[in-house]
Design an enzyme around this catalytic site. Structure first.
Site, PDB file in Angstrom:
ATOM      1  N   SER A 146      -2.496  -3.146   4.941  1.00  0.00           N
ATOM      2  CA  SER A 146      -1.433  -2.800   5.888  1.00  0.00           C
ATOM      3  C   SER A 146      -2.048  -2.682   7.273  1.00  0.00           C
ATOM      4  O   SER A 146      -3.273  -2.495   7.413  1.00  0.00           O
ATOM      5  CB  SER A 146      -0.795  -1.460   5.500  1.00  0.00           C
ATOM      6  OG  SER A 146       0.052  -0.961   6.510  1.00  0.00           O
TER       7      SER A 146
ATOM      8  N   TYR B 156      -0.733   7.036   2.301  1.00  0.00           N
ATOM      9  CA  TYR B 156      -0.587   5.584   2.422  1.00  0.00           C
ATOM     10  C   TYR B 156      -1.698   4.991   3.276  1.00  0.00           C
ATOM     11  O   TYR B 156      -2.373   4.027   2.870  1.00  0.00           O
ATOM     12  CB  TYR B 156       0.780   5.266   3.012  1.00  0.00           C
ATOM     13  CG  TYR B 156       1.083   3.797   3.130  1.00  0.00           C
ATOM     14  CD1 TYR B 156       1.487   3.051   2.020  1.00  0.00           C
ATOM     15  CD2 TYR B 156       0.988   3.149   4.362  1.00  0.00           C
ATOM     16  CE1 TYR B 156       1.775   1.706   2.135  1.00  0.00           C
ATOM     17  CE2 TYR B 156       1.276   1.793   4.476  1.00  0.00           C
ATOM     18  CZ  TYR B 156       1.674   1.077   3.364  1.00  0.00           C
ATOM     19  OH  TYR B 156       1.960  -0.259   3.482  1.00  0.00           O
TER      20      TYR B 156
END
Length: 260
Positions: free
Chosen positions: A140, A153
């Site tokens: 990401s 995350y």
């Protein structure tokens, strides 16, 4: 139909929807046989039926090491040796650092980081034995920068970046290429629970140089490139697919910003 993955067998985790589904569709269109690995029975079965004989769905928990061994064995029996793994499965929790529980943190790392580690361990021996293979780890932009409200995350996605580097060092000289893809904002159910239109979502991306949210098909295209022989000398690197999000933040009203 293209041929960039002709004759190749691929496993795509989290392959039933979002970026995983877009990747599964594109890989089949480019000649691959695709194992759609996901916990979502209905979506996975429907996608496999849509894609035809070159795709099959396996219900699969990426956090279960024994399940990985079973998956690889069954895919090899059905399609042949695994040439490509796209480690795409992931979850997200939006909580401040002090509100994130120990269980929250472990759950996200188990899926997003441990799951990718187990996937690499499961497919690498066969790839090494055949002297070739490509592993694409989906990270990401939050594995490239900090982000409030995403402690679990972001930590997992930074971990994927490190995992990719180590795997690249250890597997490259054995014929296995390992790279990571770092998507920015992408129009999937993870970021668009209310089915807001793409045009509406674009209005919230004024801070991004390309001025829009990304589509799952655009991330799939990056994974296709890294999985294909076109990327035969690309190894251990990060491909950022973020519309310029990590480039910088606009100071609106000053020269060079949109509308200035």
């Amino acid at each position: 139909m293209g041929s960039r993955l002709a004759g190749k067998v691929a496993i795509v985790t989290g392959g039933a929807r979002g970026m995983g589904a877009a990747t599964s569709r594109l890989f089949v269109a480019e000649g691959a046989k695709v194992a759609i690995a996901d916990m979502l029975d209905a979506e996975g079965a429907a996608l496999a039926a849509e894609l035809g004989e070159n795709a099959r769905f396996w219900k699969h928990d990426v956090t279960d090491e024994a399940a990985w061994a079973t998956l690889v064995a069954e895919v090899e029996a059905a399609f042949g040796g695994v040439d490509v793994l796209v480690n795409n499965a992931g979850i997200i929790i939006f909580k401040g650092l002090l509100d994130t529980t120990h269980d929250d943190f472990k759950r996200v790392l188990d899926v997003n980081l441990v799951g990718e580690f187990l996937g690499i361990k499961a497919v690498a021996p066969g790839m090494i034995a055949r002297g070739k293979g490509a592993i694409v780890n989906i990270s990401s932009v939050d594995g490239m920068k900090g982000a409030n409200c995403l402690v679990a995350y972001a930590s997992s996605k930074w971990g994927v970046r490190g995992l990719t580097k180590v795997a690249a060092m250890e597997l490259g000289h054995k014929g296995v290429r390992v790279n990571s893809v770092h998507p920015g904002g992408v129009d999937t159910i993870m970021s668009n629970h209310g089915s807001v239109s793409r045009a509406e979502l674009n209005t919230t991306y004024s801070h991004v140089p390309l001025q829009r949210i990304g589509g799952p098909e655009e991330v799939a295209a990056a994974s296709l490139f890294l999985a294909s022989d076109d990327a035969s000398y690309i190894h251990g690197t990060e491909v950022v697919v973020d519309g310029g999000m990590t480039t910088g933040v606009y100071y609106h009203g000053f020269p060079g910003a949109p509308g200035a």
